[in-house]
Design an enzyme around this catalytic site. Structure first.
Site, mmCIF file in Angstrom:
data_model
loop_
_atom_site.group_PDB
_atom_site.id
_atom_site.type_symbol
_atom_site.label_atom_id
_atom_site.label_comp_id
_atom_site.label_asym_id
_atom_site.label_seq_id
_atom_site.Cartn_x
_atom_site.Cartn_y
_atom_site.Cartn_z
ATOM 1 N N ALA A 72 0.782 -1.234 0.050
ATOM 2 C CA ALA A 72 0.006 -0.151 -0.112
ATOM 3 C C ALA A 72 0.867 1.348 0.010
ATOM 4 O O ALA A 72 0.472 2.404 -0.560
ATOM 5 C CB ALA A 72 -1.138 0.149 1.246
ATOM 6 N N ASN A 150 -5.673 3.860 10.725
ATOM 7 C CA ASN A 150 -5.098 2.744 11.170
ATOM 8 C C ASN A 150 -4.700 3.006 12.758
ATOM 9 O O ASN A 150 -4.202 1.712 13.165
ATOM 10 C CB ASN A 150 -3.855 2.694 10.333
ATOM 11 C CG ASN A 150 -2.969 3.716 10.288
ATOM 12 O OD1 ASN A 150 -3.357 4.919 9.989
ATOM 13 N ND2 ASN A 150 -1.625 3.732 10.622
ATOM 14 N N GLN A 179 -6.798 -1.022 5.792
ATOM 15 C CA GLN A 179 -7.457 -1.330 7.157
ATOM 16 C C GLN A 179 -8.863 -1.632 6.870
ATOM 17 O O GLN A 179 -9.337 -2.325 7.899
ATOM 18 C CB GLN A 179 -7.043 -0.193 8.261
ATOM 19 C CG GLN A 179 -5.805 0.049 8.381
ATOM 20 C CD GLN A 179 -5.018 -1.148 8.950
ATOM 21 O OE1 GLN A 179 -5.410 -2.242 9.251
ATOM 22 N NE2 GLN A 179 -3.619 -1.182 8.890
ATOM 23 N N SER A 197 -2.506 -3.448 1.135
ATOM 24 C CA SER A 197 -1.519 -4.414 1.314
ATOM 25 C C SER A 197 -2.033 -5.849 1.456
ATOM 26 O O SER A 197 -2.963 -5.967 2.190
ATOM 27 C CB SER A 197 -0.469 -3.902 2.234
ATOM 28 O OG SER A 197 0.395 -2.957 1.903
ATOM 29 N N HIS A 199 -0.441 -8.309 3.083
ATOM 30 C CA HIS A 199 0.083 -8.701 4.380
ATOM 31 C C HIS A 199 -0.853 -8.288 5.596
ATOM 32 O O HIS A 199 -0.722 -8.743 6.754
ATOM 33 C CB HIS A 199 1.510 -8.268 4.807
ATOM 34 C CG HIS A 199 1.598 -6.797 5.166
ATOM 35 N ND1 HIS A 199 1.943 -6.104 6.458
ATOM 36 C CD2 HIS A 199 1.774 -5.616 4.668
ATOM 37 C CE1 HIS A 199 1.753 -4.954 6.706
ATOM 38 N NE2 HIS A 199 1.805 -4.456 5.315
ATOM 39 N N THR A 235 10.975 -6.472 -13.379
ATOM 40 C CA THR A 235 10.790 -7.600 -13.615
ATOM 41 C C THR A 235 9.473 -8.128 -12.754
ATOM 42 O O THR A 235 9.706 -7.759 -11.358
ATOM 43 C CB THR A 235 11.760 -8.762 -13.343
ATOM 44 O OG1 THR A 235 12.884 -8.566 -14.253
ATOM 45 C CG2 THR A 235 11.564 -10.307 -13.464
ATOM 46 N N CYS A 320 4.646 1.982 11.161
ATOM 47 C CA CYS A 320 5.544 2.705 10.069
ATOM 48 C C CYS A 320 6.338 3.813 10.815
ATOM 49 O O CYS A 320 7.406 4.533 10.239
ATOM 50 C CB CYS A 320 4.690 3.039 8.787
ATOM 51 S SG CYS A 320 4.129 1.745 7.761
#
Length: 370
Positions: A72, A150, A179, A197, A199, A235, A320
Site C-alpha cells: 500500500a 489505522n 485497514q 496491502s 500482509h 521484472t 511505520c
C-alpha cells in the site's frame, strides 16, 4: 516460557498456510521471467494475469485496472505522485491523519509547488463529508481520504465523500482501503484510485495493489519496462502476484464469520478495560471493532516493555513510525497524548482467555508504575 499473545494485527497478520504452500510451490517450479516468450515464461504470465482478473472480479473492477505493487505504501505514492506529475500543478485535499505513505508523499508534492489542504478529524475521529465539500476548489485535482484510520479505527463515510467529489468537482478520488479490506464492506464505484496491502489480510509482505480506473491519467513512477501497463517497470514478482488472488478470496470468504467473532471479542475487551483505573478508550464506539486504542496512566514505552516481558504483543502507534520520535498525527488531532497510548488489534485467532491475560498484565503494570 510464556506463550506469545499477538494483538497487533493492524500492523501485520500471520500468512495463511494455504497461501504459503502455493507460494513455495511457485518458487520451486515457476522461476522463469513472466515476460519471457518461451513456454515457461508464458505459463507464469498467464497465471499472473488470471490472478489479476480474479482480483478485479472480487473488487468489481476491470482486470486492466489492477496494478500489482510492493504494498500500500508504494500504491499510495503511485496514486498521488502519478496523478500530480501528470497534472503538473493543482490543489490536493487529504487528511491530517492519513498513513505516513500518503502524508509524506503530500509533503514532497508541496515542496514541488502543489497546494495541499489537510483536513483534521472531528471529535468522533472522522473526516466529515462537509469538510471535503468546503475544501474543494476549481483547481482541485485529487482528493485522498482513507476508509479506516489505522490508529483509531474510525470509519470515514466514503460513500458520502466520493459523491461530493464527483458532484462538485473534476478531481480524482483516491481511497486507502488497507485497514478496511476483509473487515468491512468495500465499494469502489466512483472511486478512481484505491490501494491496499496483502500482509494485512493474511497474505505476503511486499505485495499489494493499486486500483486505477481506466479513465485516470498518471505518470509512471518506475520507468523501464512494459510491466503493469508500462506504469511500473521491472521484472514482475509473479509468484507473489499470483497468490494475492487466493489471499483476497480467503479474506473475503472469512469476513462474515471473522466480523462476528471479533465483534464478540471487542465487546468483551471494552467491558474489561472499563474496569481498569485510569484507562481511557480513545477509539470511537462505532469504529472498526478490530482495533481499540487506549490511554493508560503508564507511559507507552514502559507499558510495551512490561507487556513484552509477558509475551504480549501490542503497539503504541502506527508501526511505520514506531522507531521515530514524531507524534502520532491521529492522536494529536484529537488532543490525545500519544506517550500514554496503546493500540490493541484483534483477529480471528485471538480468544477471551488471551484478553484476560492482557487485562491482568495491564492492571499489574498500572498498579506498579501508574
Amino acid at each position: 516460557m510464556l506463550p506469545k499473545i499477538y494483538l497487533d494485527h493492524v500492523s501485520t497478520t500471520r500468512p495463511d498456510p494455504e497461501v504459503l504452500e502455493t507460494y513455495f510451490h511457485l518458487l520451486k517450479t515457476q522461476y522463469s521471467n513472466s515476460d519471457a516468450l518461451y513456454d515457461d515464461g508464458v505459463t507464469l504470465y498467464r497465471l499472473q494475469e488470471q490472478s489479476r482478473a480474479r482480483i478485479a472480479e472480487m473488487l468489481g473492477v476491470k482486470a486492466e485496472e489492477v496494478l500489482f505493487t510492493s504494498g500500500a505504501s508504494e500504491a499510495n505514492n503511485m496514486a498521488l505522485k502519478g496523478v500530480a506529475w501528470k497534472k503538473r500543478s493543482g490543489h490536493i485535499i487529504s487528511s491530517y491523519y492519513e498513513h505516513s505513505s500518503v502524508y509524506e508523499a503530500l509533503k514532497q508534492l508541496q515542496s514541488h509547488g502543489f497546494e495541499v489542504t489537510l483536513l483534521k478529524p472531528g471529535a468522533d475521529g472522522r473526516i466529515a463529508p462537509q469538510q471535503v465539500a468546503e475544501a474543494l476548489r476549481e483547481d482541485t485535482i485529487l482528493v485522498s481520504i482513507m476508509q479506516v484510520n489505522n490508529e483509531l479505527g474510525s470509519i470515514n463515510d466514503i460513500a458520502a465523500i466520493k459523491k461530493i467529489v464527483k458532484k462538485q468537482s473534476h478531481a480524482y478520488f483516491h481511497c486507502d482501503i488497507t485497514q478496511a479490506l476483509g473487515k468491512t464492506d468495500i465499494d469502489l464505484e466512483d472511486v478512481d484510485l484505491a490501494s491496499f496491502s496483502a500482509h494485512k489480510i493474511h497474505g505476503l509482505k511486499g505485495s499489494g495493489v493499486l486500483i486505477k480506473k481506466r479513465h485516470v491519467e498518471m505518470e509512471a513512477l518506475i520507468s523501464g519496462g512494459q510491466q503493469e501497463f508500462s506504469l511500473r517497470g521491472g521484472t514482475s514478482n509473479a509468484p507473489v502476484n499470483i497468490v494475492l488472488a487466493k489471499t483476497l478470496r480467503k479474506a473475503l470468504e472469512r469476513q462474515p464469520a471473522a466480523v462476528k467473532h471479533i465483534n464478540t471479542l471487542h465487546a468483551y475487551l471494552l467491558e474489561k478495560l472499563k474496569s481498569l483505573d485510569g484507562v481511557r478508550i480513545n477509539s470511537p464506539e462505532d469504529g472498526l471493532t478490530n482495533l481499540v486504542n487506549i490511554s493508560t496512566p503508564v507511559k507507552s514505552e514502559v507499558m510495551l516493555n512490561c507487556l513484552n516481558l509477558k509475551g504480549i504483543m501490542v503497539s503504541s502507534k502506527s508501526t511505520c513510525g514506531s522507531r521515530k520520535s514524531e507524534v502520532s498525527r491521529s492522536l494529536e488531532a484529537l488532543g490525545i497524548d500519544d506517550e500514554y497510548a496503546l493500540r490493541i488489534s484483534l483477529d480471528t485467532e485471538n480468544t477471551e482467555a488471551e484478553l484476560d491475560q492482557l487485562i491482568g498484565a495491564l492492571k499489574e503494570s498500572i498498579e506498579k508504575y501508574g
